[in-house]
Design a protein around this motif. Structure first.
Motif, mmCIF file in Angstrom:
data_model
loop_
_atom_site.group_PDB
_atom_site.id
_atom_site.type_symbol
_atom_site.label_atom_id
_atom_site.label_comp_id
_atom_site.label_asym_id
_atom_site.label_seq_id
_atom_site.Cartn_x
_atom_site.Cartn_y
_atom_site.Cartn_z
ATOM 1 N N PRO A 174 33.658 43.416 -22.697
ATOM 2 C CA PRO A 174 34.298 42.880 -21.921
ATOM 3 C C PRO A 174 35.304 41.388 -21.760
ATOM 4 O O PRO A 174 34.405 40.490 -22.133
ATOM 5 N N TYR A 179 35.481 34.581 -22.164
ATOM 6 C CA TYR A 179 36.333 35.177 -22.961
ATOM 7 C C TYR A 179 37.305 36.427 -22.808
ATOM 8 O O TYR A 179 37.293 37.795 -22.507
ATOM 9 N N ILE A 183 34.924 39.939 -25.602
ATOM 10 C CA ILE A 183 34.300 39.708 -26.481
ATOM 11 C C ILE A 183 34.162 40.568 -27.292
ATOM 12 O O ILE A 183 34.180 41.889 -27.269
ATOM 13 N N GLY A 213 25.629 36.686 -14.974
ATOM 14 C CA GLY A 213 26.091 38.146 -15.349
ATOM 15 C C GLY A 213 26.243 38.698 -14.206
ATOM 16 O O GLY A 213 25.747 38.545 -12.564
ATOM 17 N N ARG A 220 18.519 44.135 -11.854
ATOM 18 C CA ARG A 220 18.396 42.718 -11.714
ATOM 19 C C ARG A 220 18.388 41.568 -10.396
ATOM 20 O O ARG A 220 18.643 40.341 -11.087
ATOM 21 N N SER A 257 29.456 30.444 -11.637
ATOM 22 C CA SER A 257 30.479 30.228 -12.469
ATOM 23 C C SER A 257 30.141 30.367 -13.495
ATOM 24 O O SER A 257 29.013 31.345 -13.712
ATOM 25 N N PHE A 261 27.623 31.944 -24.380
ATOM 26 C CA PHE A 261 26.282 32.332 -25.158
ATOM 27 C C PHE A 261 25.385 30.834 -25.857
ATOM 28 O O PHE A 261 25.123 30.920 -25.609
ATOM 29 N N SER A 279 23.871 46.140 -22.536
ATOM 30 C CA SER A 279 24.142 45.122 -21.989
ATOM 31 C C SER A 279 24.915 44.010 -23.884
ATOM 32 O O SER A 279 23.655 43.936 -24.388
ATOM 33 N N PHE A 280 26.003 43.903 -23.812
ATOM 34 C CA PHE A 280 26.557 43.512 -24.924
ATOM 35 C C PHE A 280 25.287 41.937 -25.379
ATOM 36 O O PHE A 280 25.021 41.956 -26.899
ATOM 37 N N ARG A 281 25.014 41.422 -23.939
ATOM 38 C CA ARG A 281 24.870 40.090 -24.867
ATOM 39 C C ARG A 281 23.337 39.988 -25.327
ATOM 40 O O ARG A 281 23.114 38.930 -25.806
HETATM 41 N N1 UDP Z 1 29.077 36.925 -19.979
HETATM 42 C C1 UDP Z 1 28.863 35.835 -20.324
HETATM 43 N N2 UDP Z 1 28.885 34.460 -18.883
HETATM 44 C C2 UDP Z 1 28.106 34.961 -18.211
HETATM 45 C C3 UDP Z 1 28.390 36.730 -17.811
HETATM 46 C C4 UDP Z 1 28.761 37.394 -18.601
HETATM 47 O O1 UDP Z 1 28.680 35.735 -21.508
HETATM 48 O O2 UDP Z 1 28.257 33.965 -16.908
HETATM 49 C C5 UDP Z 1 28.381 38.103 -20.357
HETATM 50 C C6 UDP Z 1 27.755 38.978 -20.586
HETATM 51 O O3 UDP Z 1 26.936 38.539 -21.790
HETATM 52 C C7 UDP Z 1 27.670 40.295 -20.866
HETATM 53 C C8 UDP Z 1 29.340 40.368 -20.785
HETATM 54 O O4 UDP Z 1 29.176 38.769 -20.406
HETATM 55 O O5 UDP Z 1 27.551 40.490 -22.709
HETATM 56 C C9 UDP Z 1 29.073 41.480 -19.280
HETATM 57 O O6 UDP Z 1 28.513 41.154 -19.055
HETATM 58 P P1 UDP Z 1 27.740 41.651 -17.503
HETATM 59 O O7 UDP Z 1 26.527 40.573 -16.589
HETATM 60 O O8 UDP Z 1 28.918 41.818 -16.384
HETATM 61 O O9 UDP Z 1 28.219 42.454 -17.479
HETATM 62 P P2 UDP Z 1 27.054 43.836 -18.711
HETATM 63 O O10 UDP Z 1 27.938 43.499 -19.361
HETATM 64 O O11 UDP Z 1 25.746 43.111 -18.756
HETATM 65 O O12 UDP Z 1 26.328 45.129 -17.773
#
Ligand code: UDP
Length: 388
Positions: A174, A179, A183, A213, A220, A257, A261, A279-281
């Motif tokens: 995303p 990014y 990412i 996020g 959430r 904002s 990571f 989620s990629f996080r």
């Molecule tokens: N993300 C981030 N910082 C933020 C918001 C999102 O690094 O302040 C990253 C988040 O870790 C994820 C991606 O952006 O890998 C998308 O996050 P979001 O919560 O929008 O959607 P998700 O993919 O988790 O459903």
């Protein structure tokens, strides 16, 4: 597990009547002790049963390949492939070269996948796969879809889809303001987030839960609401994503904002939630050497099953109330050494067993095992275009 710990408000209500007060305290401390013992028991049991994966290659994830391919053990016919192909992008490897159908719905995602496939192509026998680049998997047994071998990055156990390492290990994740090209580059993030973890050693991290996020899943909400009522305990806020339409999408608060990571490492307790799918996080959070709270256990990527609840992260039910989440955080605030031990183990596991080499290795093993099940002759499709 529902954790209940004495809170300050309970103490306050105990000022007037000494007898009531003492009874109340006994009740709460009894509950707190019981719950605390249950958590410690879960942690001890998980630690006893855990056999660390010693392998230097990707065999820690091998069982996932076996499980995903098990429904196709009797063989993959051309008919099965054609059913899959209708739901995904067709790739072929022919004579060591990679080919793809002209259209790719998400070019950056295809590019992220092709980074790995082109590197492997020269070592692969002729093969073809149907690769889904959408967020969600395609072939749901529970909904009665006919079985088909679609490769998808994430699924639940209800799906026949075969998990592959997400494109975002390299590129096509995303795009957020921090990014802007999406990412990706897990190899680089591994280093930069680890460096940030060294700037934020355990003792200097804030004793707070943290999440940033967008509202890709309502699961959430409980944490966001807890953060609004207990800002000293949790900092969890919704950001905008491209689909943002109204205040509802940030649960009636201004969008926060985004936070990188690396800056997550400032906090001791980091929360992971499913989004549309996994989620990629998740993988990034471990690199902070913070304690990861993982909510829900249904949505998977290929490496999730190698991570064990209570050993590498704290499992939380998707139905956990604000109070239950609060109590869990308080438990780990009161048991700091245990929290650090699990955080360190989680870091170590991801650091050792989710390298870029492991990702390549997983792709290689997956394709080799897949090919062994194919029952028809793969013939070069001249409608595809050369990638490598
Ligand atoms: N993300 C981030 N910082 C933020 C918001 C999102 O690094 O302040 C990253 C988040 O870790 C994820 C991606 O952006 O890998 C998308 O996050 P979001 O919560 O929008 O959607 P998700 O993919 O988790 O459903």
């Amino acid at each position: 597990i529902v954790v209940s710990v004495t809170s300050d408000s309970n103490k306050d209500s105990c000022n007037k009547d000494e007898e009531v007060c003492s009874q109340k305290h006994n009740k709460y401390s009894k509950e707190a002790n019981e719950v605390s013992s249950k958590i410690k028991e879960s942690i001890n049991l998980a630690a006893q049963q855990y056999v660390p994966c010693k392998s230097a290659n990707c065999s820690c994830h091998k069982s996932v390949i076996d499980q995903d391919l098990a429904p196709f053990a009797t063989g993959i016919t051309k008919e099965l492939f054609n059913t899959a192909r209708a739901k995904a992008t067709k790739y072929q490897i022919i004579n060591g070269k990679l080919y793809r159908e002209k259209e790719c719905h998400f070019p950056a995602r295809c590019a992220g996948v092709e980074h790995y496939l082109t590197a492997l192509a020269s070592k692969m026998p002729n093969l073809e796969i149907a690769l889904n680049t959408r967020d969600w998997p395609q072939v749901n047994q529970a909904w009665g879809h006919p079985k088909a071998p679609v490769f998808s990055f994430s699924k639940t156990k209800d799906y026949y889809d075969i998990m592959y390492p997400a494109w975002s290990f390299w590129e096509g994740g995303p795009a957020i303001s921090l990014y802007p090209t999406g990412i990706g580059r897990w190899d680089i993030h591994r280093i930069s987030i680890t460096e940030s973890s060294e700037k934020w050693p355990w003792g200097e991290k804030e004793n707070k839960g943290f999440f940033r996020g967008s509202r890709t899943s309502e699961e959430r909400d409980a944490l966001i609401l807890l953060s609004r009522s207990e800002p000293d305990l949790v900092d969890a806020q919704y950001t905008k994503n491209q689909a943002w339409k109204s205040d509802l999408d940030t649960l009636y608060a201004p969008a926060a904002s985004e936070v990188s990571f690396e800056d997550h490492c400032k906090y001791k307790y980091l929360f992971n939630y499913r989004g549309v799918a996994a989620s990629f996080r998740f993988k990034h959070l471990f690199l902070c050497k913070s304690l990861v709270f993982h909510v829900g256990d249904q949505w998977l990527e290929f490496f999730y099953p190698s991570l064990k609840p209570w050993v590498h992260y704290i499992p939380i039910s998707t139905k956990a109330t604000q109070e239950e989440i609060k109590d869990l955080i308080i438990f780990f605030k009161n048991n700091d050494a245990i929290a650090k031990e699990i955080a360190d183990r989680g870091y170590q596991h991801i650091w050792e067993h989710l390298t870029d080499k492991d990702v390549k290795c997983y792709w290689r093993k997956l394709l080799k095992k897949y090919v062994k099940l194919v029952k028809y002759n793969v013939v070069k499709d001249n409608d595809l275009r050369l990638i490598s």
